[in-house]
Scaffold this motif. Structure first.
Motif, PDB file in Angstrom:
ATOM      1  N   SER A   1       0.842  -1.192   0.000  1.00 54.22           N
ATOM      2  CA  SER A   1       0.000   0.000   0.000  1.00 54.22           C
ATOM      3  C   SER A   1       0.879   1.245   0.000  1.00 54.22           C
ATOM      4  O   SER A   1       2.011   1.219   0.477  1.00 54.22           O
ATOM      5  CB  SER A   1      -0.916   0.000   1.229  1.00 54.22           C
ATOM      6  OG  SER A   1      -0.154   0.030   2.430  1.00 54.22           O
ATOM      7  N   PRO A   2       0.391   2.366  -0.539  1.00 56.13           N
ATOM      8  CA  PRO A   2       1.201   3.591  -0.577  1.00 56.13           C
ATOM      9  C   PRO A   2       1.649   4.080   0.807  1.00 56.13           C
ATOM     10  O   PRO A   2       2.699   4.721   0.899  1.00 56.13           O
ATOM     11  CB  PRO A   2       0.269   4.597  -1.256  1.00 56.13           C
ATOM     12  CG  PRO A   2      -0.623   3.768  -2.111  1.00 56.13           C
ATOM     13  CD  PRO A   2      -0.848   2.507  -1.333  1.00 56.13           C
ATOM     14  N   ASN A   3       0.880   3.790   1.851  1.00 59.82           N
ATOM     15  CA  ASN A   3       1.314   4.197   3.199  1.00 59.82           C
ATOM     16  C   ASN A   3       2.250   3.188   3.851  1.00 59.82           C
ATOM     17  O   ASN A   3       2.641   3.362   5.007  1.00 59.82           O
ATOM     18  CB  ASN A   3       0.107   4.448   4.100  1.00 59.82           C
ATOM     19  CG  ASN A   3      -0.739   3.192   4.325  1.00 59.82           C
ATOM     20  OD1 ASN A   3      -0.359   2.085   3.911  1.00 59.82           O
ATOM     21  ND2 ASN A   3      -1.882   3.350   4.961  1.00 59.82           N
ATOM     22  N   ALA A   4       2.624   2.129   3.112  1.00 62.98           N
ATOM     23  CA  ALA A   4       3.594   1.114   3.546  1.00 62.98           C
ATOM     24  C   ALA A   4       3.137   0.336   4.773  1.00 62.98           C
ATOM     25  O   ALA A   4       3.955  -0.297   5.441  1.00 62.98           O
ATOM     26  CB  ALA A   4       4.965   1.751   3.803  1.00 62.98           C
ATOM     27  N   ARG A   5       1.850   0.328   5.052  1.00 58.96           N
ATOM     28  CA  ARG A   5       1.345  -0.408   6.214  1.00 58.96           C
ATOM     29  C   ARG A   5       0.828  -1.793   5.853  1.00 58.96           C
ATOM     30  O   ARG A   5       0.831  -2.692   6.690  1.00 58.96           O
ATOM     31  CB  ARG A   5       0.224   0.386   6.889  1.00 58.96           C
ATOM     32  CG  ARG A   5       0.677   1.656   7.588  1.00 58.96           C
ATOM     33  CD  ARG A   5      -0.507   2.351   8.247  1.00 58.96           C
ATOM     34  NE  ARG A   5      -1.207   1.458   9.175  1.00 58.96           N
ATOM     35  CZ  ARG A   5      -2.386   1.746   9.726  1.00 58.96           C
ATOM     36  NH1 ARG A   5      -2.997   2.883   9.418  1.00 58.96           N
ATOM     37  NH2 ARG A   5      -2.955   0.902  10.565  1.00 58.96           N
ATOM     38  N   TYR A   6       0.396  -1.974   4.607  1.00 60.01           N
ATOM     39  CA  TYR A   6      -0.248  -3.228   4.230  1.00 60.01           C
ATOM     40  C   TYR A   6       0.398  -3.814   2.974  1.00 60.01           C
ATOM     41  O   TYR A   6       1.016  -3.112   2.172  1.00 60.01           O
ATOM     42  CB  TYR A   6      -1.745  -3.010   3.975  1.00 60.01           C
ATOM     43  CG  TYR A   6      -2.486  -2.387   5.133  1.00 60.01           C
ATOM     44  CD1 TYR A   6      -2.750  -3.107   6.281  1.00 60.01           C
ATOM     45  CD2 TYR A   6      -2.911  -1.059   5.069  1.00 60.01           C
ATOM     46  CE1 TYR A   6      -3.419  -2.537   7.349  1.00 60.01           C
ATOM     47  CE2 TYR A   6      -3.584  -0.477   6.127  1.00 60.01           C
ATOM     48  CZ  TYR A   6      -3.831  -1.220   7.265  1.00 60.01           C
ATOM     49  OH  TYR A   6      -4.490  -0.647   8.322  1.00 60.01           O
ATOM     50  N   LEU A   7       0.197  -5.126   2.833  1.00 67.69           N
ATOM     51  CA  LEU A   7       0.626  -5.852   1.645  1.00 67.69           C
ATOM     52  C   LEU A   7      -0.563  -6.623   1.110  1.00 67.69           C
ATOM     53  O   LEU A   7      -1.160  -7.437   1.838  1.00 67.69           O
ATOM     54  CB  LEU A   7       1.773  -6.806   1.984  1.00 67.69           C
ATOM     55  CG  LEU A   7       2.248  -7.737   0.865  1.00 67.69           C
ATOM     56  CD1 LEU A   7       2.800  -6.933  -0.303  1.00 67.69           C
ATOM     57  CD2 LEU A   7       3.295  -8.722   1.377  1.00 67.69           C
ATOM     58  N   ALA A   8      -0.931  -6.359  -0.129  1.00 66.51           N
ATOM     59  CA  ALA A   8      -2.049  -7.053  -0.765  1.00 66.51           C
ATOM     60  C   ALA A   8      -1.515  -8.190  -1.619  1.00 66.51           C
ATOM     61  O   ALA A   8      -0.579  -8.004  -2.402  1.00 66.51           O
ATOM     62  CB  ALA A   8      -2.862  -6.083  -1.616  1.00 66.51           C
ATOM     63  N   VAL A   9      -2.118  -9.369  -1.468  1.00 69.66           N
ATOM     64  CA  VAL A   9      -1.656 -10.567  -2.168  1.00 69.66           C
ATOM     65  C   VAL A   9      -2.855 -11.263  -2.798  1.00 69.66           C
ATOM     66  O   VAL A   9      -3.885 -11.468  -2.144  1.00 69.66           O
ATOM     67  CB  VAL A   9      -0.934 -11.535  -1.207  1.00 69.66           C
ATOM     68  CG1 VAL A   9      -0.428 -12.756  -1.959  1.00 69.66           C
ATOM     69  CG2 VAL A   9       0.204 -10.829  -0.484  1.00 69.66           C
ATOM     70  N   ALA A  10      -2.726 -11.628  -4.064  1.00 68.15           N
ATOM     71  CA  ALA A  10      -3.767 -12.379  -4.750  1.00 68.15           C
ATOM     72  C   ALA A  10      -3.494 -13.869  -4.608  1.00 68.15           C
ATOM     73  O   ALA A  10      -2.406 -14.347  -4.941  1.00 68.15           O
ATOM     74  CB  ALA A  10      -3.817 -11.996  -6.227  1.00 68.15           C
ATOM     75  N   VAL A  11      -4.476 -14.601  -4.072  1.00 64.23           N
ATOM     76  CA  VAL A  11      -4.402 -16.056  -3.947  1.00 64.23           C
ATOM     77  C   VAL A  11      -5.655 -16.622  -4.613  1.00 64.23           C
ATOM     78  O   VAL A  11      -6.727 -16.686  -3.997  1.00 64.23           O
ATOM     79  CB  VAL A  11      -4.304 -16.511  -2.481  1.00 64.23           C
ATOM     80  CG1 VAL A  11      -4.125 -18.028  -2.412  1.00 64.23           C
ATOM     81  CG2 VAL A  11      -3.163 -15.802  -1.765  1.00 64.23           C
ATOM     82  N   ASP A  12      -5.531 -16.976  -5.885  1.00 65.37           N
ATOM     83  CA  ASP A  12      -6.667 -17.419  -6.696  1.00 65.37           C
ATOM     84  C   ASP A  12      -7.736 -16.324  -6.734  1.00 65.37           C
ATOM     85  O   ASP A  12      -7.487 -15.245  -7.212  1.00 65.37           O
ATOM     86  CB  ASP A  12      -7.211 -18.744  -6.175  1.00 65.37           C
ATOM     87  CG  ASP A  12      -6.216 -19.872  -6.368  1.00 65.37           C
ATOM     88  OD1 ASP A  12      -5.504 -19.853  -7.385  1.00 65.37           O
ATOM     89  OD2 ASP A  12      -6.132 -20.764  -5.500  1.00 65.37           O
ATOM     90  N   TYR A  13      -8.923 -16.599  -6.177  1.00 60.19           N
ATOM     91  CA  TYR A  13      -9.991 -15.604  -6.187  1.00 60.19           C
ATOM     92  C   TYR A  13     -10.065 -14.806  -4.880  1.00 60.19           C
ATOM     93  O   TYR A  13     -10.972 -13.994  -4.687  1.00 60.19           O
ATOM     94  CB  TYR A  13     -11.346 -16.278  -6.443  1.00 60.19           C
ATOM     95  CG  TYR A  13     -11.742 -17.282  -5.381  1.00 60.19           C
ATOM     96  CD1 TYR A  13     -12.492 -16.887  -4.265  1.00 60.19           C
ATOM     97  CD2 TYR A  13     -11.378 -18.615  -5.466  1.00 60.19           C
ATOM     98  CE1 TYR A  13     -12.861 -17.792  -3.286  1.00 60.19           C
ATOM     99  CE2 TYR A  13     -11.727 -19.535  -4.498  1.00 60.19           C
ATOM    100  CZ  TYR A  13     -12.481 -19.116  -3.402  1.00 60.19           C
ATOM    101  OH  TYR A  13     -12.826 -20.014  -2.425  1.00 60.19           O
ATOM    102  N   ARG A  14      -9.112 -15.033  -3.989  1.00 60.33           N
ATOM    103  CA  ARG A  14      -9.112 -14.325  -2.709  1.00 60.33           C
ATOM    104  C   ARG A  14      -8.065 -13.215  -2.709  1.00 60.33           C
ATOM    105  O   ARG A  14      -6.954 -13.382  -3.237  1.00 60.33           O
ATOM    106  CB  ARG A  14      -8.845 -15.288  -1.550  1.00 60.33           C
ATOM    107  CG  ARG A  14      -9.945 -16.306  -1.345  1.00 60.33           C
ATOM    108  CD  ARG A  14      -9.644 -17.198  -0.138  1.00 60.33           C
ATOM    109  NE  ARG A  14      -8.423 -17.971  -0.331  1.00 60.33           N
ATOM    110  CZ  ARG A  14      -8.376 -19.147  -0.940  1.00 60.33           C
ATOM    111  NH1 ARG A  14      -9.495 -19.686  -1.410  1.00 60.33           N
ATOM    112  NH2 ARG A  14      -7.243 -19.791  -1.077  1.00 60.33           N
TER     113      ARG A  14
END
Length: 460
Positions: free
Chosen positions: A16-29
């Motif tokens: 995330s731009p605020n460096a607090r979160y990481l988004a990860v794609a796992v199939d449809y989740r």
């Protein structure tokens, strides 16, 4: 460096731009993890496999591109129950992106029929007919006030200047291109650079009122521009070409003041340090050890743990590995296909696709070659630390490679069967995302010491 355990992924991953979160794609989740603890803070289920994800600038929203559907779904971290679904119907969706205000989503339909601006605040939507490209041809000013959207009608390219507040068209002007490739605002938002397709070498600088400030053409015959990049300070415009040269224009006169050649043979006089990756087998006395068959079989599965790599400093002259592309195939692997500026705009790294295992680092203050990294395998990705002058690259092996003005060094990734295929920095330079084919991990990167004479080794 400290590494996390590996986690599963099946697609895009981004901080995330605020460096607090990481988004990860796992199939449809869509899995949202906390960057410090790596605990799952949100879990969203999409209607199909996730092809693309992008954070809004305020890090409150995130969109997922389900291009097989085709459909866009957006989610809110603050309000997990809030949902948004965008479906263009028969027109389909080829690409989606956030606006700078984080409250509008821009989608491009299949076959570039139209670009649509969708508002998250109300149900309003605005259409721009005949966008030039799906994922390219759109650029926003740094302050987020205006957008430049390229369109094509009647066999001619145009640039539409649109206000990001009212989404009204503020102006339209035609550009002198045969087949416009892309557009980019200057970092100070005072000029727009446009370049033509590889079939026509042409780089054009336009003012906001549509005046052509400069037209640059290095040569007429042969494939032309392959990559273009502004320096972060806005003073330089780097143009990489198929003729294996990097040309740099200044922002005052828009003239070329530096030309860097990527030669296959490097001779003296040259002040650049040449670092070559070599194997470093560990010398272990195992004469008194009794190894079982199980250990031997496990060792063969995970690869030999007794082989490391290091950089050797080579002396000139040196011949670099070169691959001549076949003349009968389209899209030849030659020219400057990768370039990236350091945060302070002093250095720029390049890769000539005819020499995929070699990374060149140029010093813009001295206008000369600063270093060359010669790898054993083709370079897959290279990224500058967003906070300091440190370059990290990967080659699809179990090692990371780093360069600073003080030297270069190799780092082993201590995870079994983990090959670094791609890497990304978070926005504050403290964490590095490493991707394998189906796994990812993160590495905590220590701050660089102030002493520029620090020696580095592969054991760091």
């Amino acid at each position: 460096m400290e590494f996390t355990e590996p986690f599963k992924q099946t697609g895009p991953c981004c901080f995330s731009p605020n460096a607090r979160y990481l988004a990860v794609a796992v199939d449809y989740r869509l899995v949202i993890r906390d960057v410090l603890s790596f605990k799952v803070v949100q879990l969203f289920s999409c209607m199909d496999k996730i092809s693309y994800i992008e954070w809004a600038q305020d890090s409150e929203y995130i969109l997922c591109g389900l291009y097989k559907k085709p459909m866009i779904q957006a989610w809110s971290l603050a309000q997990p129950e809030w949902t948004c679904k965008i479906d263009e119907g028969p027109a389909g969706i080829a690409y989606a992106r956030w606006s700078p205000d984080s409250r509008h989503i821009l989608t491009t339909s299949e076959f570039q029929l139209r670009l649509t601006v969708w508002s998250l605040l109300n149900t309003a939507c605005i259409h721009v007919q005949w966008p030039k490209h799906a994922s390219k041809g759109v650029s926003f000013t740094k302050d987020g006030s205006f957008a430049a959207i390229c369109t094509r009608r009647d066999c001619k390219d145009y640039v539409n200047l649109i206000s990001c507040q009212s989404w009204e068209i503020m102006g339209v002007f035609a550009v002198d291109t045969l087949d416009l490739a892309d557009v980019e605002w200057s970092p100070d938002d005072t000029a727009i650079v446009i370049w033509d397709s590889p079939l026509e070498y042409k780089v054009l600088i336009y003012s906001l009122d549509g005046r052509c400030l400069s037209k640059y053409q290095a040569y007429e015959s042969g494939l032309g521009v392959k990559s273009v990049s502004w320096s972060p300070n806005g003073q330089y415009l780097a143009v990489g070409s198929y003729d294996q040269m990097l040309r740099v224009l200044n922002h005052l006169t828009w003239k070329v003041f530096a030309e860097f050649m990527h030669l296959s043979t490097l001779r003296a006089p040259c002040s650049a340090a040449v670092f070559k990756e070599v194997d470093e087998p560990l010398q272990l006395d195992m004469s008194d050890l009794s190894l079982t068959d199980d250990f031997t079989q496990q060792n063969s599965e995970y690869g030999s743990p007794f082989v490391d790599v290091r950089y050797d400093v080579m002396e000139l002259p040196i011949t670099l590995p070169f691959q001549k592309p076949p003349a009968e195939k389209p899209n030849p692997k030659q020219g400057i296909g990768m370039m990236s500026w350091s945060k302070d705009s002093q250095y720029i790294c390049t890769r000539n696709d005819s020499m995929p295992t070699v990374l060149w680092i140029w010093d813009m203050n001295l206008l000369e070659l600063a270093a060359i990294l010669v790898q054993k395998d083709p370079i897959r990705s290279a990224a500058w630390d967003p906070t300091c002058t440190r370059l990290v690259l990967c080659t699809g092996t179990s090692h990371l490679y780093m360069w600073t003005p003080s030297g270069a060094y190799c780092v082993n990734v201590p995870l079994p069967q983990f090959s670094v295929m791609d890497l990304k920095w978070d926005f504050n330079g403290s964490c590095l995302l490493l991707k394998d084919k189906e796994l990812f991990c993160c590495a905590a990167v220590p701050l660089l010491p102030d002493d520029s004479n620090t020696d580095y080794s592969s054991d760091d």
